[in-house]
Scaffold this motif. Structure first.
Motif, PDB file in Angstrom:
ATOM      1  N   ILE A  81       0.043 -19.188  14.623  1.00  0.00           N
ATOM      2  CA  ILE A  81       1.317 -19.733  14.162  1.00  0.00           C
ATOM      3  C   ILE A  81       2.209 -18.648  13.564  1.00  0.00           C
ATOM      4  O   ILE A  81       3.364 -18.898  13.233  1.00  0.00           O
ATOM      5  CB  ILE A  81       1.101 -20.855  13.132  1.00  0.00           C
ATOM      6  N   GLY A  82       1.682 -17.449  13.412  1.00  0.00           N
ATOM      7  CA  GLY A  82       2.472 -16.363  12.858  1.00  0.00           C
ATOM      8  C   GLY A  82       1.624 -15.125  12.687  1.00  0.00           C
ATOM      9  O   GLY A  82       0.418 -15.130  12.965  1.00  0.00           O
ATOM     10  N   ARG A  83       2.254 -14.063  12.240  1.00  0.00           N
ATOM     11  CA  ARG A  83       1.539 -12.813  11.989  1.00  0.00           C
ATOM     12  C   ARG A  83       1.928 -12.290  10.619  1.00  0.00           C
ATOM     13  O   ARG A  83       3.030 -12.535  10.145  1.00  0.00           O
ATOM     14  CB  ARG A  83       1.830 -11.792  13.096  1.00  0.00           C
ATOM     15  N   ASP A  84       1.014 -11.559  10.025  1.00  0.00           N
ATOM     16  CA  ASP A  84       1.161 -11.103   8.662  1.00  0.00           C
ATOM     17  C   ASP A  84       0.657  -9.659   8.595  1.00  0.00           C
ATOM     18  O   ASP A  84      -0.005  -9.171   9.526  1.00  0.00           O
ATOM     19  CB  ASP A  84       0.333 -12.037   7.758  1.00  0.00           C
ATOM     20  N   ARG A  85       0.952  -8.982   7.515  1.00  0.00           N
ATOM     21  CA  ARG A  85       0.510  -7.603   7.343  1.00  0.00           C
ATOM     22  C   ARG A  85      -0.052  -7.438   5.938  1.00  0.00           C
ATOM     23  O   ARG A  85       0.546  -7.903   4.960  1.00  0.00           O
ATOM     24  CB  ARG A  85       1.693  -6.654   7.552  1.00  0.00           C
ATOM     25  N   LEU A  86      -1.196  -6.796   5.848  1.00  0.00           N
ATOM     26  CA  LEU A  86      -1.742  -6.440   4.548  1.00  0.00           C
ATOM     27  C   LEU A  86      -1.084  -5.153   4.075  1.00  0.00           C
ATOM     28  O   LEU A  86      -0.816  -4.246   4.866  1.00  0.00           O
ATOM     29  CB  LEU A  86      -3.249  -6.256   4.624  1.00  0.00           C
ATOM     30  N   VAL A  87      -0.832  -5.079   2.777  1.00  0.00           N
ATOM     31  CA  VAL A  87      -0.244  -3.868   2.202  1.00  0.00           C
ATOM     32  C   VAL A  87      -1.102  -3.405   1.030  1.00  0.00           C
ATOM     33  O   VAL A  87      -1.712  -4.216   0.329  1.00  0.00           O
ATOM     34  CB  VAL A  87       1.215  -4.106   1.739  1.00  0.00           C
ATOM     35  N   VAL A  88      -1.137  -2.102   0.861  1.00  0.00           N
ATOM     36  CA  VAL A  88      -1.806  -1.508  -0.297  1.00  0.00           C
ATOM     37  C   VAL A  88      -0.768  -1.356  -1.397  1.00  0.00           C
ATOM     38  O   VAL A  88       0.317  -0.798  -1.166  1.00  0.00           O
ATOM     39  CB  VAL A  88      -2.417  -0.140   0.059  1.00  0.00           C
ATOM     40  N   VAL A  89      -1.068  -1.863  -2.572  1.00  0.00           N
ATOM     41  CA  VAL A  89      -0.115  -1.816  -3.685  1.00  0.00           C
ATOM     42  C   VAL A  89      -0.811  -1.274  -4.935  1.00  0.00           C
ATOM     43  O   VAL A  89      -2.023  -1.435  -5.121  1.00  0.00           O
ATOM     44  CB  VAL A  89       0.483  -3.206  -3.982  1.00  0.00           C
ATOM     45  N   THR A  90      -0.034  -0.641  -5.763  1.00  0.00           N
ATOM     46  CA  THR A  90      -0.523  -0.156  -7.056  1.00  0.00           C
ATOM     47  C   THR A  90       0.563  -0.367  -8.103  1.00  0.00           C
ATOM     48  O   THR A  90       1.744  -0.577  -7.775  1.00  0.00           O
ATOM     49  CB  THR A  90      -0.861   1.344  -7.018  1.00  0.00           C
ATOM     50  N   ALA A  91       0.178  -0.272  -9.352  1.00  0.00           N
ATOM     51  CA  ALA A  91       1.174  -0.216 -10.423  1.00  0.00           C
ATOM     52  C   ALA A  91       1.934   1.104 -10.313  1.00  0.00           C
ATOM     53  O   ALA A  91       1.415   2.091  -9.771  1.00  0.00           O
ATOM     54  CB  ALA A  91       0.472  -0.324 -11.775  1.00  0.00           C
ATOM     55  N   PRO A  92       3.177   1.166 -10.790  1.00  0.00           N
ATOM     56  CA  PRO A  92       3.983   2.389 -10.641  1.00  0.00           C
ATOM     57  C   PRO A  92       3.343   3.640 -11.234  1.00  0.00           C
ATOM     58  O   PRO A  92       3.629   4.754 -10.782  1.00  0.00           O
ATOM     59  CB  PRO A  92       5.283   2.041 -11.379  1.00  0.00           C
ATOM     60  N   GLY A  93       2.459   3.479 -12.216  1.00  0.00           N
ATOM     61  CA  GLY A  93       1.867   4.656 -12.849  1.00  0.00           C
ATOM     62  C   GLY A  93       0.676   5.239 -12.125  1.00  0.00           C
ATOM     63  O   GLY A  93       0.173   6.315 -12.513  1.00  0.00           O
ATOM     64  N   HIS A  94       0.194   4.594 -11.071  1.00  0.00           N
ATOM     65  CA  HIS A  94      -0.976   5.104 -10.352  1.00  0.00           C
ATOM     66  C   HIS A  94      -0.605   6.349  -9.552  1.00  0.00           C
ATOM     67  O   HIS A  94       0.527   6.470  -9.061  1.00  0.00           O
ATOM     68  CB  HIS A  94      -1.523   4.008  -9.430  1.00  0.00           C
ATOM     69  N   ARG A  95      -1.558   7.253  -9.379  1.00  0.00           N
ATOM     70  CA  ARG A  95      -1.276   8.506  -8.673  1.00  0.00           C
ATOM     71  C   ARG A  95      -0.847   8.260  -7.230  1.00  0.00           C
ATOM     72  O   ARG A  95      -0.060   9.040  -6.679  1.00  0.00           O
ATOM     73  CB  ARG A  95      -2.501   9.433  -8.727  1.00  0.00           C
ATOM     74  N   TRP A  96      -1.329   7.215  -6.577  1.00  0.00           N
ATOM     75  CA  TRP A  96      -0.907   6.949  -5.193  1.00  0.00           C
ATOM     76  C   TRP A  96       0.583   6.587  -5.122  1.00  0.00           C
ATOM     77  O   TRP A  96       1.223   6.795  -4.099  1.00  0.00           O
ATOM     78  CB  TRP A  96      -1.729   5.824  -4.591  1.00  0.00           C
ATOM     79  N   ALA A  97       1.106   6.030  -6.192  1.00  0.00           N
ATOM     80  CA  ALA A  97       2.518   5.643  -6.188  1.00  0.00           C
ATOM     81  C   ALA A  97       3.436   6.865  -6.178  1.00  0.00           C
ATOM     82  O   ALA A  97       4.618   6.758  -5.826  1.00  0.00           O
ATOM     83  CB  ALA A  97       2.830   4.776  -7.413  1.00  0.00           C
ATOM     84  N   ARG A  98       2.900   8.032  -6.575  1.00  0.00           N
ATOM     85  CA  ARG A  98       3.728   9.240  -6.673  1.00  0.00           C
ATOM     86  C   ARG A  98       3.515  10.192  -5.497  1.00  0.00           C
ATOM     87  O   ARG A  98       4.208  11.210  -5.409  1.00  0.00           O
ATOM     88  CB  ARG A  98       3.419   9.965  -7.982  1.00  0.00           C
ATOM     89  N   ARG A  99       2.589   9.904  -4.601  1.00  0.00           N
ATOM     90  CA  ARG A  99       2.333  10.857  -3.518  1.00  0.00           C
ATOM     91  C   ARG A  99       3.433  10.771  -2.461  1.00  0.00           C
ATOM     92  O   ARG A  99       4.038   9.721  -2.242  1.00  0.00           O
ATOM     93  CB  ARG A  99       0.946  10.634  -2.920  1.00  0.00           C
ATOM     94  N   ARG A 100       3.663  11.875  -1.791  1.00  0.00           N
ATOM     95  CA  ARG A 100       4.750  11.962  -0.825  1.00  0.00           C
ATOM     96  C   ARG A 100       4.366  11.364   0.535  1.00  0.00           C
ATOM     97  O   ARG A 100       5.174  10.733   1.204  1.00  0.00           O
ATOM     98  CB  ARG A 100       5.170  13.426  -0.633  1.00  0.00           C
ATOM     99  N   GLY A 101       3.143  11.600   0.965  1.00  0.00           N
ATOM    100  CA  GLY A 101       2.717  11.129   2.280  1.00  0.00           C
ATOM    101  C   GLY A 101       1.823   9.905   2.184  1.00  0.00           C
ATOM    102  O   GLY A 101       1.426   9.475   1.101  1.00  0.00           O
TER     103      GLY A 101
END
Length: 309
Positions: free
Chosen positions: A171-191
Motif C-alpha cells: 500500500i506504500g513505501r517507507d524509508r528508515l533513517v538514522v537520527v541522533t541528537a544534535p550534539g552527537h558526533r555523527w551529527a557533525r560529520r561531513r560525509g
C-alpha cells in the motif's frame, strides 16, 4: 453429468418459480408479468421454458385469463416452499453480513498504527458510521499471529515481505533513517556513515519481531550484522524519546521523525551502502480476501498511504 447435477438441472430458477406463484395468485399471466416488472412475451417465454424443463404443462391460457393445470397446482405448492426457503436463506445471509459489517478488528505494526491509521479510520468512519473498530498495535510478528489465529480481520505491517501464512498487498513505501541528537558526533560529520560503521555501532533499536528491526537486520547483514544494541525498546515513541534525550543514534521510519527533524531536536545522518527502504503492506490470512469494512479500509489505504507510492 453426475446424478446431483442432473437433479439440479430439473429445478427451475427462482425467477420462474416466483412468476408461477404470481400467476396462481393473480389468475393472469399479464398481471403477473406487470407485478414482476417484465413484459408479457418474456413471461410467456419463461413459463414455456419451465414447462419444457419439467416435461409437463403448467398453465392453460384462454381469453379469460390463465389457469393452472393440475400439474401446475402441484408444482406451485413445491415452488412456494422453495421460494420461502430462498427468502429465509437471504434473510439469514443479510444478518451475517450485518454482523460482519458491525465490527472491524485491525492489527497494525507501530509505525502504521501511530502515523497512518488514524487518518484512514477517520475516513472509514465517514462512510461506515455504524462499524465499531478495535485496533491492536504491536510489532509485525504479533500482527501476523493475530491474523493467523482469527483475532483480526485486517493487518498492516512494514518489512521486506509478507509474513508466512498471509496474503497481502503493498500500500506504500517507507524509508528508515538514522537520527541522533544534535550534539552527537555523527551529527557533525561531513560525509555519510558507512554501512559497516552503522552495523558496528551500538544503536537504540526496536525489539526483535518489529518490521523496523527486520529491515535493518536484512540491510546490514552483508556488513557483519547489527552490534549489541545500546537500548532495545518496544515502541517507536520510546526509541524516539531516547534519541532526543541524547542517549545515542536510533533508526526509525521517516514518518515518525518529521516533526523532530523540522524542530532540530533530531538530525538525520546519511548512510552509505545500506538500502533502508521498505514496503508497507496490508495483510490478511491466505484465502480470506478482505470483505465489508475491511475491504473498504483497504481501499482507503490504496488511495493515499501518506508514504511514497
Amino acid at each position: 453429468m453426475d446424478a446431483g447435477r442432473g437433479r439440479h438441472g430439473r429445478v427451475p430458477d427462482l425467477g420462474a418459480l416466483e412468476l408461477l406463484l404470481a400467476v396462481a395468485r393473480l389468475g393472469s399471466l399479464g398481471r403477473a408479468a406487470r407485478e414482476l416488472g417484465i413484459s408479457q412475451p418474456a413471461a410467456s417465454g419463461r413459463i414455456r421454458s419451465m414447462e419444457r424443463q419439467l416435461g409437463v404443462t403448467l398453465v392453460e391460457r384462454s381469453p379469460r385469463g390463465s389457469r393452472l393445470t393440475d400439474a401446475g397446482t402441484l408444482v406451485t405448492e413445491w415452488a412456494r416452499r422453495i421460494v420461502e426457503a430462498a427468502e429465509a436463506f437471504d434473510v439469514g445471509a443479510l444478518a451475517l453480513r450485518d454482523r460482519r459489517d458491525s465490527r472491524l478488528r485491525v492489527a497494525a505494526s507501530m509505525t502504521i498504527a501511530e502515523y497512518l491509521l488514524p487518518g484512514w479510520l477517520i475516513a472509514l468512519r465517514a462512510s461506515r458510521p455504524g462499524t465499531a473498530v478495535s485496533l491492536f498495535a504491536g510489532n509485525s510478528t504479533e500482527v501476523a499471529r493475530r491474523l493467523r489465529d482469527g483475532e483480526a480481520d485486517l493487518g498492516f505491517v512494514e518489512g521486506v515481505a509478507a509474513p508466512p501464512g498471509l496474503d497481502g498487498a503493498v500500500i506504500g513505501r517507507d524509508r528508515l533513517v538514522v537520527v541522533t541528537a544534535p550534539g552527537h558526533r555523527w551529527a557533525r560529520r561531513r560525509g555519510p556513515v558507512p554501512a559497516a560503521e552503522l552495523a558496528a555501532a551500538p544503536l537504540i533499536l526496536r525489539e526483535h519481531g518489529s518490521g523496523t528491526r527486520q529491515v535493518l537486520d536484512t540491510a546490514l547483514h552483508p556488513h557483519g550484522g547489527l552490534a549489541e544494541p545500546l537500548l532495545e525498546l518496544a515502541s517507536t515513541t520510546a526509541v524516539k524519546s531516547a534519541a532526543v534525550s541524547g542517549a545515542g543514534p536510533a533508526v526509525l521510519s521517516e514518518l515518525a521523525v518529521g516533526d523532530e527533524l523540522s524542530a532540530h531536536r533530531l538530525v538525520e545522518v546519511a548512510v552509505d551502502g545500506a538500502d533502508l527502504r521498505r514496503e508497507l503492506r496490508a495483510v490478511w490470512p491466505v484465502g480470506a480476501r478482505p470483505a465489508g469494512p475491511a475491504r473498504d479500509l483497504l481501499g482507503l489505504t490504496r488511495r493515499g498511504s501518506g508514504a511514497a507510492a
